[in-house]
Design a protein around this motif. Structure first.
Motif, PDB file in Angstrom:
ATOM      1  N   UNK A  32       0.926  -1.041   0.070  1.00 34.85           N
ATOM      2  CA  UNK A  32       0.108  -0.011   0.020  1.00 34.85           C
ATOM      3  C   UNK A  32       0.790   0.955  -0.012  1.00 34.85           C
ATOM      4  N   UNK A  33       0.515   2.150  -0.696  1.00 29.46           N
ATOM      5  CA  UNK A  33       1.272   3.401  -0.729  1.00 29.46           C
ATOM      6  C   UNK A  33       1.215   4.228   0.504  1.00 29.46           C
ATOM      7  N   UNK A 524      -2.688  -7.020  -2.889  1.00 30.44           N
ATOM      8  CA  UNK A 524      -3.306  -5.846  -3.595  1.00 30.44           C
ATOM      9  C   UNK A 524      -4.827  -5.879  -3.800  1.00 30.44           C
ATOM     10  N   UNK A 525      -5.255  -5.386  -4.998  1.00 29.50           N
ATOM     11  CA  UNK A 525      -6.660  -5.462  -5.176  1.00 29.50           C
ATOM     12  C   UNK A 525      -7.265  -5.780  -6.398  1.00 29.50           C
ATOM     13  N   UNK A 549      -7.937   3.244  -2.198  1.00 29.01           N
ATOM     14  CA  UNK A 549      -7.147   2.620  -1.141  1.00 29.01           C
ATOM     15  C   UNK A 549      -5.611   2.726  -1.690  1.00 29.01           C
ATOM     16  N   UNK A 550      -5.470   3.066  -2.741  1.00 23.44           N
ATOM     17  CA  UNK A 550      -3.653   3.129  -3.105  1.00 23.44           C
ATOM     18  C   UNK A 550      -3.277   1.789  -3.222  1.00 23.44           C
ATOM     19  N   UNK A 551      -3.952   0.804  -3.275  1.00 16.48           N
ATOM     20  CA  UNK A 551      -3.207  -0.415  -3.235  1.00 16.48           C
ATOM     21  C   UNK A 551      -2.724  -0.866  -4.679  1.00 16.48           C
ATOM     22  N   UNK A 574     -15.567  -8.652  -5.470  1.00 16.66           N
ATOM     23  CA  UNK A 574     -14.337  -7.748  -5.362  1.00 16.66           C
ATOM     24  C   UNK A 574     -13.524  -8.307  -4.124  1.00 16.66           C
ATOM     25  N   UNK A 575     -12.215  -8.111  -4.385  1.00 18.78           N
ATOM     26  CA  UNK A 575     -11.115  -8.697  -3.159  1.00 18.78           C
ATOM     27  C   UNK A 575     -10.465  -7.159  -2.939  1.00 18.78           C
ATOM     28  N   UNK A 576     -11.039  -6.453  -1.866  1.00 18.84           N
ATOM     29  CA  UNK A 576     -10.374  -5.275  -1.810  1.00 18.84           C
ATOM     30  C   UNK A 576      -8.994  -5.338  -1.191  1.00 18.84           C
TER      31      UNK A 576
END
Length: 641
Positions: A32-33, A524-525, A549-551, A574-576
């Motif tokens: 994540x950023x 990640x996402x 999310x910045x992922x 979805x897989x957040x």
């Protein structure tokens, strides 16, 4: 352990970095950023070393490294696993990715304010079942095929194979003494599903393959490998019931109790995706059986496999190909109905893209003279039929507006009705107003658990409830497939959405990894779809989530999953976030992040509606998040003193 898991283990071992290449645990950044997710809150409770994964006695494939995660109860604690210092997050959570212990025992030690706790976790490391000769020949015995209970007509082709030492002469020795040679092919270990696909050639092994006719001589047959004076004999683990040649049975689809459908795969069980969806009443031609699945002949050279529980076997003998008569389109307010007259309720396949639907009828011949388009309809651009490969007939509907979904059923007069759903009419200023949206809070049963024991089902439900509120505020009617903590069977969830007439379905999940996958390198996402007409919805949701999310953007993928398989509406799973990462789990506990994820889902739905119904830009991938380079260790971390 299956051959696939053994091959995965071999590839991961080949691709694993050395200890000198590996950064220490505390130096590996999250994907994540920086600043994209809130900092992990500080918790300073009593020392309480809790290992969430692996549980005691867990079975682990022989991967070179895997993860251990749990909590110490305090962000002030220090932790060592196998003598390696492991960072503890401010809330006490930890996640380590370390070599498997040779003796199968993970040893953890935590310390806080002079108090120490030790925990051991014993795991069973799976090893490939290998049969070796005194001269060094080896066979991976679980790769021997065919195996188990089979029933086939005499003379039907049957694939034979084994993974064994390279450079050998391999034959199938039949019970009557005949020997049939097997062809050697390169052996590969492949990793799919997380990150880029990787393949590694297993130079010391080969896959030996052949095709033999089913017959009595297979009872008592054995695989024989020879290399110089060395020899290895492996009995074929096959229990074969022989039917007379060309035997076939008629059968009828009963379907699953929840939705009346039978799902069929293009290869024998257990590891094959579903490709065909057949409603109750579809007539099949059964030509074999394997381990709880019927083999169904669609056309010569093409077969499908379907669970025996979903089919009732009927009369012996196959019927002649079914004649296909008139086809016509009949419009109503919700859909255009493609009605196809047939003599027999043959199996079929529907390929549905945004602007074209192709219905392929198997074991069928064209007697079609009339193809009625019906009265002019803004949804329809054209109708035609074609003779397909083999005894098949294709009926093609070209659409002037985007397809919204489809479903098929047999009528009492033996016609197949394929309902092609029109796009909903929406208000451009308020696209969600008046639409019916199905929101699925993924799990239970099953689901992931985080280091501080946050259950995925609880995180999913918290996000889903916030999304429901947002959608209703925008004027949508919401169908909740799991409105509370009560477990809902997986197969019942899409049925609820379909019966409610939902226009869109989104299933909310958070991810986890299998053993051996580096959680920092691949988190990640992502978003999954099944039907082509739902791919844009996956892209819009993916872009909104990554932006919020910045992922790391893992992209969208087509996958055979129960919720995306829903055909009556665009449906996406979805897989957040990845629940096993401490910062992701802490974020999922945060009401502000739950709200951010819910709003991203709402925004993705809006973007899709604007794009699909005109006036909105395509949902291109989100900009790539730039990360700082991974620092390198100056020396290995030390163990406890």
């Amino acid at each position: 352990m299956t051959a696939r898991r053994a091959a995965l283990a071999a590839l991961l071992a080949a691709c694993a970095p050395t200890a000198r290449e590996r950064a220490p645990m505390h130096a590996i950044p999250s994907p994540v950023a920086r600043g994209a997710l809130p900092p992990i809150p500080f918790v300073d409770g009593p020392l309480a070393l809790d290992v969430v994964y692996p549980p005691e006695g867990a079975s682990i494939p022989p991967v070179p490294r895997t993860f251990v995660f749990g909590s110490t109860g305090s962000g002030r604690a220090r932790l060592w696993i196998q003598g390696v210092r492991v960072p503890v997050a401010p809330n006490g959570a930890f996640l380590a990715f370390l070599p498997l212990p040779p003796d199968g025992v993970w040893r953890l030690e935590a310390e806080r304010a002079g108090i120490r706790q030790r925990v051991e976790r014993r795991v069973r490391v799976e090893r490939p079942a290998v049969l070796r000769s005194t001269g060094g020949l080896e066979v991976w015995t679980e790769t021997v095929e065919p195996r188990g209970d089979w029933a086939l007509p005499e003379g039907a082709p049957l694939a034979v194979g084994v993974r064994a030492s390279a450079g050998a002469d391999a034959v199938l020795r039949l019970a009557d003494g005949r020997e049939l040679p097997l062809e050697p092919r390169p052996a590969w270990a492949r990793v799919e599903g997380f990150g880029p696909e990787r393949a590694e050639r297993l130079a010391e092994l080969a896959d030996y393959r052949g095709l033999v006719p089913a017959g009595a001589a297979l009872r008592g047959a054995a695989l024989v490998l020879r290399r110089g004076p060395d020899r290895l004999v492996v009995p074929l683990p096959l229990r074969l019931e022989l039917w007379p040649a060309e035997t076939a049975w008629r059968a009828h689809v009963l379907g699953r109790p929840d939705d009346g459908q039978a799902l069929a795969t293009p290869a024998p069980p257990p590891a094959a995706p579903y490709h065909w969806l057949w409603p109750t009443g579809t007539e099949l031609v059964v030509t074999g059986r394997r381990e709880g699945a019927w083999r169904v002949r669609l056309v010569p050279g093409l077969e499908a496999w379907v669970d025996t529980a979903w089919v009732r076997r009927g009369l012996a003998g196959a019927a002649p190909p079914s004649a296909v008569g008139a086809v016509r389109l009949q419009p109503d307010s919700e859909a255009v109905v493609l009605r196809v007259r047939v003599e027999r309720r043959v199996p079929f396949h529907v390929e549905a893209d945004i602007r074209r639907v192709r219905l392929r009828l198997y074991d069928a011949v064209a007697r079609t003279n009339w193809a009625y388009e019906g009265p002019a309809d803004p949804f329809v651009a054209g109708l035609r039929w074609e003779v397909g490969p083999g005894p098949t007939v294709d009926v093609v509907v070209d659409l002037a507006e985007p397809l919204w979904g489809w479903r098929a059923a047999w009528t009492s007069d033996d016609a197949l009705e394929l309902r092609l759903r029109r796009p909903p009419r929406v208000d451009p200023a308020r696209p969600l107003a008046g639409l019916r949206i199905a929101v699925d809070a993924g799990h239970p049963p099953l689901g992931a658990t985080g280091p501080t024991r946050l259950r995925e089902a609880d995180a999913n439900l918290a996000i889903a409830r916030r999304l429901v509120r947002l959608l209703r505020a925008d004027g949508a009617e919401v169908v909740e497939t799991r409105p509370d903590t009560t477990a809902v069977p997986l197969t019942l969830r899409p049925v609820r959405a379909t019966r409610a007439g939902a226009h869109l379905l989104v299933s909310i999940h958070n991810n986890a990894f299998p053993d051996g996958v580096d959680p920092w390198a691949h988190a990640g996402t992502t978003a999954f779809y099944y039907h082509l007409f739902a791919a844009d919805l996956a892209r819009c949701l993916q872009r909104a989530l990554v932006h919020a999310l910045g992922t790391r953007d893992l992209g969208v993928a087509r996958a055979d999953l129960a919720l995306p398989r829903t055909s009556w509406m665009p449906a996406v799973l979805t897989e957040s976030l990845f629940l096993m990462l401490p910062d992701h789990e802490a974020a999922l506990r945060d009401p502000a992040v739950q709200e951010r994820i819910a709003r991203a889902h709402r925004d993705g739905l809006l973007a899709f509606l604007r794009q699909r119904l005109g006036g909105g830009p395509p949902c291109a991938p989100a900009p790539v998040t730039r990360q700082a380079p991974m620092p390198r260790p100056s020396r290995p971390p030390s163990g406890p003193s």
